[in-house]
Design an enzyme around this catalytic site. Structure first.
Site, PDB file in Angstrom:
ATOM      1  N   HIS A 266       0.887  -1.173  -0.002  1.00 50.35           N
ATOM      2  CA  HIS A 266      -0.109  -0.071   0.110  1.00 50.35           C
ATOM      3  C   HIS A 266       0.907   1.296   0.044  1.00 50.35           C
ATOM      4  O   HIS A 266       1.852   1.307   0.576  1.00 50.35           O
ATOM      5  CB  HIS A 266      -1.024   0.168   1.184  1.00 50.35           C
ATOM      6  CG  HIS A 266      -2.312   0.815   1.016  1.00 50.35           C
ATOM      7  ND1 HIS A 266      -2.109   2.454   1.041  1.00 50.35           N
ATOM      8  CD2 HIS A 266      -3.410   0.517   0.672  1.00 50.35           C
ATOM      9  CE1 HIS A 266      -3.219   2.831   1.058  1.00 50.35           C
ATOM     10  NE2 HIS A 266      -4.040   1.931   0.867  1.00 50.35           N
ATOM     11  N   ASP A 317      -7.871  -5.343  -0.109  1.00 47.41           N
ATOM     12  CA  ASP A 317      -8.326  -6.190  -1.286  1.00 47.41           C
ATOM     13  C   ASP A 317      -8.285  -7.951  -0.912  1.00 47.41           C
ATOM     14  O   ASP A 317      -8.941  -8.647  -1.604  1.00 47.41           O
ATOM     15  CB  ASP A 317      -7.721  -5.888  -2.525  1.00 47.41           C
ATOM     16  CG  ASP A 317      -8.156  -4.615  -3.080  1.00 47.41           C
ATOM     17  OD1 ASP A 317      -7.490  -3.736  -3.580  1.00 47.41           O
ATOM     18  OD2 ASP A 317      -9.383  -4.583  -3.275  1.00 47.41           O
TER      19      ASP A 317
HETATM   20  C1  SDX Z   1      -6.406  -0.367  -3.060  1.00 48.67           C
HETATM   21  O1  SDX Z   1      -4.875   4.338  -2.275  1.00 48.67           O
HETATM   22  C2  SDX Z   1      -5.484   3.832  -1.395  1.00 48.67           C
HETATM   23  O2  SDX Z   1      -6.086   4.085  -0.528  1.00 48.67           O
HETATM   24  C3  SDX Z   1      -6.185   2.454  -2.441  1.00 48.67           C
HETATM   25  C4  SDX Z   1      -7.154   1.596  -1.570  1.00 48.67           C
HETATM   26  C5  SDX Z   1      -8.269   2.299  -1.092  1.00 48.67           C
HETATM   27  O3  SDX Z   1      -9.201   1.894  -0.099  1.00 48.67           O
HETATM   28  O4  SDX Z   1      -8.693   3.232  -2.176  1.00 48.67           O
HETATM   29  O5  SDX Z   1      -6.361   1.282  -0.322  1.00 48.67           O
HETATM   30  C6  SDX Z   1      -7.512   0.388  -2.440  1.00 48.67           C
HETATM   31  O6  SDX Z   1      -6.124   0.100  -4.096  1.00 48.67           O
HETATM   32  C7  SDX Z   1      -5.362  -0.983  -2.360  1.00 48.67           C
HETATM   33  C8  SDX Z   1      -4.136  -1.695  -3.158  1.00 48.67           C
HETATM   34  C9  SDX Z   1      -4.546  -2.822  -4.103  1.00 48.67           C
HETATM   35  N1  SDX Z   1      -3.541  -3.177  -5.204  1.00 48.67           N
HETATM   36  C10 SDX Z   1      -2.936  -4.362  -5.113  1.00 48.67           C
HETATM   37  O7  SDX Z   1      -3.008  -5.256  -3.958  1.00 48.67           O
HETATM   38  C11 SDX Z   1      -1.794  -4.483  -6.219  1.00 48.67           C
HETATM   39  C12 SDX Z   1      -0.445  -4.914  -5.726  1.00 48.67           C
HETATM   40  N2  SDX Z   1      -0.029  -3.774  -4.676  1.00 48.67           N
HETATM   41  C13 SDX Z   1       1.102  -3.157  -5.370  1.00 48.67           C
HETATM   42  O8  SDX Z   1       0.830  -3.114  -6.856  1.00 48.67           O
HETATM   43  C14 SDX Z   1       1.431  -2.029  -4.483  1.00 48.67           C
HETATM   44  O9  SDX Z   1       1.696  -2.319  -3.165  1.00 48.67           O
HETATM   45  C15 SDX Z   1       0.523  -0.838  -4.552  1.00 48.67           C
HETATM   46  C16 SDX Z   1       0.188  -0.181  -6.151  1.00 48.67           C
HETATM   47  C17 SDX Z   1      -0.651  -1.015  -3.698  1.00 48.67           C
HETATM   48  C18 SDX Z   1       1.469   0.318  -3.981  1.00 48.67           C
HETATM   49  O10 SDX Z   1       2.328   0.622  -4.783  1.00 48.67           O
HETATM   50  P1  SDX Z   1       3.835   1.656  -4.233  1.00 48.67           P
HETATM   51  O11 SDX Z   1       3.500   2.540  -3.167  1.00 48.67           O
HETATM   52  O12 SDX Z   1       4.094   2.547  -5.693  1.00 48.67           O
HETATM   53  O13 SDX Z   1       4.877   0.792  -3.957  1.00 48.67           O
HETATM   54  P2  SDX Z   1       5.816   0.065  -4.888  1.00 48.67           P
HETATM   55  O14 SDX Z   1       5.429  -0.706  -6.015  1.00 48.67           O
HETATM   56  O15 SDX Z   1       6.985   1.389  -5.184  1.00 48.67           O
HETATM   57  O16 SDX Z   1       6.412  -1.064  -4.177  1.00 48.67           O
HETATM   58  C19 SDX Z   1       7.281  -0.677  -3.151  1.00 48.67           C
HETATM   59  C20 SDX Z   1       8.458  -1.858  -2.796  1.00 48.67           C
HETATM   60  C21 SDX Z   1       8.989  -2.731  -3.916  1.00 48.67           C
HETATM   61  O17 SDX Z   1       9.931  -3.475  -3.697  1.00 48.67           O
HETATM   62  P3  SDX Z   1      11.544  -2.894  -4.166  1.00 48.67           P
HETATM   63  O18 SDX Z   1      11.459  -2.890  -5.587  1.00 48.67           O
HETATM   64  O19 SDX Z   1      11.750  -1.486  -3.419  1.00 48.67           O
HETATM   65  O20 SDX Z   1      12.329  -3.754  -3.393  1.00 48.67           O
HETATM   66  O21 SDX Z   1       7.540  -2.887  -2.120  1.00 48.67           O
HETATM   67  C22 SDX Z   1       7.224  -4.133  -3.042  1.00 48.67           C
HETATM   68  C23 SDX Z   1       7.828  -3.542  -4.503  1.00 48.67           C
HETATM   69  O22 SDX Z   1       8.413  -4.502  -5.266  1.00 48.67           O
HETATM   70  N3  SDX Z   1       5.848  -4.291  -3.176  1.00 48.67           N
HETATM   71  C24 SDX Z   1       5.490  -5.708  -3.498  1.00 48.67           C
HETATM   72  C25 SDX Z   1       4.086  -5.405  -3.601  1.00 48.67           C
HETATM   73  N4  SDX Z   1       3.658  -4.070  -3.326  1.00 48.67           N
HETATM   74  C26 SDX Z   1       4.904  -3.690  -3.077  1.00 48.67           C
HETATM   75  N5  SDX Z   1       6.088  -6.645  -3.875  1.00 48.67           N
HETATM   76  C27 SDX Z   1       5.394  -7.656  -3.935  1.00 48.67           C
HETATM   77  N6  SDX Z   1       3.962  -7.588  -4.234  1.00 48.67           N
HETATM   78  C28 SDX Z   1       3.291  -6.669  -3.964  1.00 48.67           C
HETATM   79  N7  SDX Z   1       1.936  -6.753  -3.896  1.00 48.67           N
END
Ligand code: SDX
Length: 380
Positions: A266, A317
């Site tokens: 998140h 989610d």
């Molecule tokens: C919702 O914003 C809100 O409030 C949204 C929400 C709402 O109520 O409206 O809460 C609802 O959208 C929840 C999120 C649902 N999406 C997912 O579950 C999709 C999977 N999650 C990721 O794509 C990600 O966590 C996000 C998109 C939710 C957040 O992305 P960020 O803040 O841009 O984080 P990032 O992609 O830059 O990741 C930071 C690090 C990375 O590792 P490094 O490259 O630094 O080593 O964390 C890792 C990422 O690889 N990481 C994950 C991950 N999420 C972050 N690794 C594996 N699986 C994941 N899901």
């Protein structure tokens, strides 16, 4: 990145994804990512989750205060009366079902509904917004009924929103626990600060475009798998893993192949999502009532395997998925259900934007070549 030396457009370094950027004030919800606390108008969702109704949350977001019984009865009646779609909109759904996803159909429905509403002054907007809150749920039910070639079930405005939706969707009266489960879900997903879909609604409203244009923006934004689309993908994963003993290898492979694991991570929460414990508890109750804990236990094992490898939070989610699946909601309706809840927050944010509007227009840092010499086409 070094800028072209003669770049006159001296702006600051962009913040990727606007992380941490505060775009405006709001009184609608506060998300404390460090402590994992979510509040609607100052009320902790822990107090709302199991002790109130979605209609109370709508009142809270629209009135900035919890309703008394009279106001709640009025809201329940108004939302009930709004669970009606114009026949022409039902014809549009008939045309689209089977050809586009339910979420794409819903986006189109919101846009078409705008044609049946007049542009009204700000003070007349809340009733118009409330109509959309009611209509969204009916649209989701009708999308399902028509694609399954089932008769459309007319809304019963005397019933609560959760009960009536489940009745329109499944064609039979839901049990108390099913009503409570959907009610909890709709309360918990109603608002969440400036998430991507809410912010897109506010950007659109910020140009003084009308309500339906703003909500159409929001529905489109929510559909992405990084946002509202994650719940369906999380359920796909839980079903694909299928057995607790397969979770470890599945998650290891996901990490090895640098896949994003749906339902985790998140932008704001540094600890588990405030909504997770309530969704998990209700999902467990639903599956206990069904007498089959296998998929729920797979979900728990997946969560354990993720956290054993990487400190990454469980977001809204992940347990939304087994909760909705436990309500016999088809997976491709999960994100439309998210929209059915978030429509309360989206419309409240659009009203808040209109009340104290300034066009939302950030800057971009231009990093391309500067002052290139034009050559007529015969010289290119
Ligand atoms: C919702 O914003 C809100 O409030 C949204 C929400 C709402 O109520 O409206 O809460 C609802 O959208 C929840 C999120 C649902 N999406 C997912 O579950 C999709 C999977 N999650 C990721 O794509 C990600 O966590 C996000 C998109 C939710 C957040 O992305 P960020 O803040 O841009 O984080 P990032 O992609 O830059 O990741 C930071 C690090 C990375 O590792 P490094 O490259 O630094 O080593 O964390 C890792 C990422 O690889 N990481 C994950 C991950 N999420 C972050 N690794 C594996 N699986 C994941 N899901």
């Amino acid at each position: 990145m070094s800028l072209p030396k003669d770049n006159k457009d001296s702006v600051s370094e962009p913040v990727k994804g606007l992380e941490g950027i505060v775009a405006a004030d709001t009184t609608l919800s506060s998300v404390n990512g460090e402590k994992g606390i979510l509040r609607y108008c100052g009320y902790n969702i822990d107090d709302l989750a199991f002790s109130s109704t979605f209609e109370e949350t709508i009142c809270l977001l629209y009135d900035n205060e919890l309703p008394n019984q009279e106001r709640l009865d009025e809201m329940t009646r108004k939302v009930g009366e709004a669970r009606v779609l114009p026949d022409e909109v039902i014809k549009v759904i008939t045309e689209l079902v089977g050809k586009t996803s339910p979420m794409s159909t819903l986006r189109t429905v919101v846009s078409v509904l705008g044609h049946y509403e007049k542009n009204v002054p700000l003070k007349e907007l809340p009733p118009k917004a409330l109509r959309l809150v009611g209509q969204i749920s009916t649209a989701v039910a009708i999308i399902h009924r028509l694609r399954e070639k089932l008769p459309i079930i007319k809304a019963d405005p005397t019933k609560g929103h959760s009960e009536d939706f489940l009745r329109m969707l499944h064609g039979k009266d839901p049990s108390d626990i099913q009503i409570n489960a959907l009610n909890l879900y709709l309360i918990l997903l109603a608002d969440h600060g400036f998430n991507a879909s809410t912010f897109s609604a506010r950007v659109t409203a910020g140009t003084l475009a009308n309500l339906h244009s703003a909500i159409t923006s929001a529905v489109g934004t929510l559909s992405g798998p990084l946002h509202g689309g994650a719940n369906e993908k999380a359920m796909d994963m839980i079903i694909e893993v299928g057995k607790k003993k397969k979770a470890s290898a599945y998650i290891q492979n996901a990490f090895d192949s640098k896949q994003k694991i749906m339902g985790f991570g998140h932008r704001v929460y540094k600890v588990d999502d405030a909504r997770k414990p309530h969704l998990k508890k209700m999902a467990k109750q639903l599956w206990e009532e069904k007498g089959n804990m296998e998929l729920f236990e797979v979900a728990e094992e997946i969560e354990k395997q993720v956290k054993d490898r990487k400190q990454i939070i469980t977001n809204v989610d992940f347990y939304s998925a087994p909760l909705l699946y436990g309500l016999d909601i088809p997976k491709d309706l999960f994100t439309p259900l998210f929209a059915m809840s978030r429509i309360a927050g989206w419309t409240a944010h659009v009203l808040e934007q209109y009340r104290n509007n300034r066009l939302i227009r950030p800057r971009a840092r231009y990093v391309g070549p500067i002052d290139r010499t034009f050559r007529p086409i015969e010289q290119r």
